[in-house]
Design a protein around this motif. Structure first.
Motif: not given
Length: 766
Positions: A32-50, A121-126
């Motif tokens: 979930v941390f892929t794309g969170t740096t280098g300008g990717g601006n990805m959200f690594p937090g909890v998204v419980a479903a698509p 920080d730590e995170g994975f799906v959910g």
């Protein structure tokens, strides 16, 4: 406040990094941390479903850098809030309904309560976990409309501040920072509730309101509401039931003697009551965090990740596949049942950022792996037109805006139509919405960044388009708009033809060729002649260096792309483009130059820019001139150079998943031409891949004789068991009813695609 609380369950070290994974749990490969740096601006937090409405995660500030998704790798936590975007640019949006844990009492909740990290920080799906420098640990899980916070405090005397006025700020100085307009906060014996009204952000939205309702699992020893301005308190009341509102900061402070506290919160765009219903229905008092994590993992596996499977054991490739599948499905947000602006039986989706980014290859992949949600999204944007007058190109907080180039929802609708998507879509209404874009000038929304015409919706430069057949410098982004308006008109041609609107079909096909009116055959660069350039009302061309676009932004003739790039973007009219540049050999040489390092100072030094959508299709254009081998070489090189599963693993801003879908198509071995039924053939990464198309249909892709690293050139291909000699397939060949692609790969290029070139429908005489 103890009457409705659930038993306290301290999960703590049960999952320091990840839960135990089963072999069929594809979520184990998602970073979930892929794309969170280098300008990717990805959200690594909890998204419980698509497409979940709640996106629960951290808000981090460095004091100088915009945190578009709330997350920054460096900086201090300012809170943990319920709503975020993912992979967007422009300016941050949301970061609302925030909770901030604080050790000890809070004398002034308007003071700076931010704190740094004690560990990464730590995170994975959910699931998400943050360790604060104060000694507090925050663990998060969620559902579609509610969130669960678990706090571990180092001592009993600690507080939780709920700041209704908290938003993600912007430091860009463009006038795009969000504002807090007003709100409310009330404490009752068994819950707290309130609302916040916010405005502005990248889409310049007017006031919009979100309601919330929450509770804690244990009684606070103190509960206070507050209002104030800046760091000055206006009121700080300890009596339960006090209601406060105003045009400044406000919220509540809860102090506890426990070292472990849980909070569950629901949100709604409709009412306090519905927010309370959402949390009651989705996170009951006895729901554990692990239950929510397991549910989220199951949903992602079932609805998204399990749609593309392979027997490969290459962990790197599996992580790329499933991380990008996850990343492309975080937004838009499914807010069906949460539309505050009109009553409708139609689905409702928001947070479209933006069709300018998504139409080239993202919506086409959503169609394949999420056909039900895809149809809902098509119905949703048509319903926006019914009630607001225009299709959205971007939409957030229930408000259209901005339109960066053309009215690119037209392309999305056309793509669905030509691929046979019908279901519950009212295509007469869909076509009427497209005609509105093509024929009626939208009212100017007076954006200071783009004052010449509307950039909220529709086609602001339409007066020139209708009068001259091109766009003069009266309008900014004139050339990029013209190229995109041509593609938009081709989209209208496709739907008009299908609906039997012969006169309209003829008109819009003719208009789809207007990009040619910007073609100056005397513009030269790198030994080549002919590029799209600005044109005056007198008909004369403006002198333009094809390797320069000025700032490449709102006030320039070209938006986020060089003249070289936009000159190759009329993908419905490629036969004309090949003729204009001097034939097949010249076309190949021009494409080769776009991948030659050292010609420009951006995008890795090549004209081709993997970080911007106008370059997305460029590697595959070789397929039009019999050089499918070069399409494979260029696209594979781009994928291997610019993508990985690290924090900077995508080439710049994700653009709401656009970057993710580009590499996913590369891994599949196909590339779509939106608004057409054509897919250009690349080279698959896996020896076998199965794509679940729904309703019992599958596409099976196999490859023999090679692998993704050193033997990826196509030697031969069978489609549905038959020898194939074309560098393209159609929707009906492999997707409509399913099918098979059998590749033989090898180390050396082979000119196997000797059959007809891909169609160029905009070039056909009529």
């Amino acid at each position: 406040m103890g009457r409705l609380y659930w038993p306290l369950i301290i999960l703590g070290n049960l999952f320091p990094v990840k839960f135990a994974r089963a072999d069929t749990d594809y979520a184990q490969y998602v970073n979930v941390f892929t794309g969170t740096t280098g300008g990717g601006n990805m959200f690594p937090g909890v998204v419980a479903a698509p497409f979940a409405m709640v996106k629960l995660g951290p808000d981090v500030s460095s004091g100088t850098k915009d945190a578009y998704s709330g997350y920054l790798a460096d900086g201090s936590f300012t809170g943990f809030s319920m709503m975020h975007e993912s992979g967007t640019g422009g300016a941050p949006k949301y970061g609302v309904i925030s909770q901030m844990p604080v050790v000890g009492n809070v004398d002034n909740p308007l003071a700076d309560l931010s704190t740094g990290r004690a560990a990464a920080d730590e995170g994975f799906v959910g699931y998400y976990k943050a360790s604060l420098a104060s000694g507090v640990t925050v663990e998060l899980a969620a559902t579609e409309h509610a969130g669960l916070y678990e706090y571990s405090f180092p001592e009993g005397n600690s507080s939780i501040v709920i700041d209704v006025s908290h938003v993600l700020p912007s430091y860009r100085g463009s006038g795009w920072s969000q504002g807090y307009s007003n709100g409310s906060f009330a404490i009752f014996e068994d819950h707290f509730q309130g609302s916040g009204t916010y405005n502005n952000g990248w889409n310049l939205a007017p006031d919009w309101t979100i309601y919330f309702c929450g509770t804690f699992d244990t009684d606070p020893v103190s509960a206070k509401t507050f209002t104030g301005t800046g760091t000055t308190l206006d009121s700080y009341d300890s009596e339960f039931g006090v209601w406060t509102s105003g045009s400044y900061r406000q919220g509540g402070v809860f102090t506890f003697n426990e070292t472990s506290v849980k909070s569950r919160v629901g949100i709604s765009f409709i009412s306090y009551r519905k927010a309370c219903q959402n949390v009651h229905n989705e996170i009951s008092g006895d729901t554990s965090l692990q239950t929510l994590v397991d549910s989220a993992t199951s949903k992602w596996n079932r609805e998204i990740l399990g749609k593309i499977t392979t027997s490969s054991t290459n962990t790197t490739d599996l992580e790329l596949l499933y991380t990008n599948l996850y990343g492309m499905n975080l937004i838009p947000s499914n807010r069906t049942g949460e539309n505050p602006d009109w009553d409708s039986d139609e689905p409702y989706y928001d947070d479209i950022f933006t069709f300018w980014d998504l139409f080239r290859c993202s919506t086409a992949l959503t169609h394949i792996i999420q056909p039900v949600a895809y149809e809902e999204q098509i119905r949703s944007i048509i319903d926006v037109w019914r009630h607001e007058g225009y299709l959205p190109d971007a939409r957030s907080s229930n408000f259209n805006g901005r339109t960066q180039g053309g009215s690119n929802a037209d392309n999305v609708l056309a793509d669905a139509y030509v691929k046979g998507v019908r279901g519950s879509i009212d295509w007469q209404d869909g076509y009427s919405a497209m005609v509105k874009d093509a024929e009626e000038v939208p009212e100017n929304n007076d954006d200071p960044t783009s004052p010449d015409s509307s950039d909220k919706e529709g086609r602001g430069a339409l007066p020139d388009w209708l009068k001259y057949g091109y766009i003069t410098p009266t309008y900014n982004r004139a050339v990029s708009r013209a190229v995109e308006y041509s593609v938009n008109d081709f989209a209208l041609y496709q739907v008009a033809k299908g609906l039997g609107e012969k006169a309209d079909a003829s008109k819009y096909l003719k208009r789809s060729r207007n990009w040619r009116n910007h073609w100056n055959p005397n513009a030269t660069s790198q030994g080549h002649s002919g590029f799209v350039v600005p044109r005056l009302a007198s008909g004369s061309f403006v002198e333009q260096d094809p390797l320069s676009c000025g700032g490449c932004y709102w006030g320039d003739a070209y938006y986020q792309g060089l003249p070289w790039e936009y000159s190759m973007n009329a993908h419905h009219d490629v036969d004309t483009l090949i003729k204009y540049v001097g034939g097949n050999d010249s076309f190949v040489d021009r494409l080769d130059l776009m991948f030659q390092p050292g010609l420009v100072n951006t995008g890795g030094g090549t004209i081709f820019n993997a970080a911007n959508e106008p370059s997305f299709t460029t590697p595959y254009l070789y397929n039009f001139v019999g050089r499918q081998d070069l399409a494979v070489n260029r696209s594979r090189t781009v994928a291997k150079t610019y993508y990985n599963t690290g924090p900077s693993g995508i080439p710049g801003n994700s653009d709401a998943g656009a970057m993710q879908t580009w590499i996913l198509w590369n891994m599949i071995g196909l590339y779509p031409l939106t608004g057409q039924t054509t897919f250009l053939i690349g080279s698959p990464w896996f020896s076998d891949m199965e794509i679940d198309l729904g309703t019992g249909r599958t596409l099976n892709i196999t490859s023999s004789g090679g692998n993704s690293d050193d033997a990826y050139y196509v030697q031969s291909l069978k489609v549905n068991g038959k020898r194939w000699d074309k560098a393209w397939v159609t929707w009906d060949d492999v997707f409509a009813d399913g099918g098979s692609l059998e590749f033989e790969l090898g180390e050396d290029p082979v000119l196997w695609a000797t059959g007809p070139a891909p169609p160029s429908p905009g070039s056909e005489s009529q």
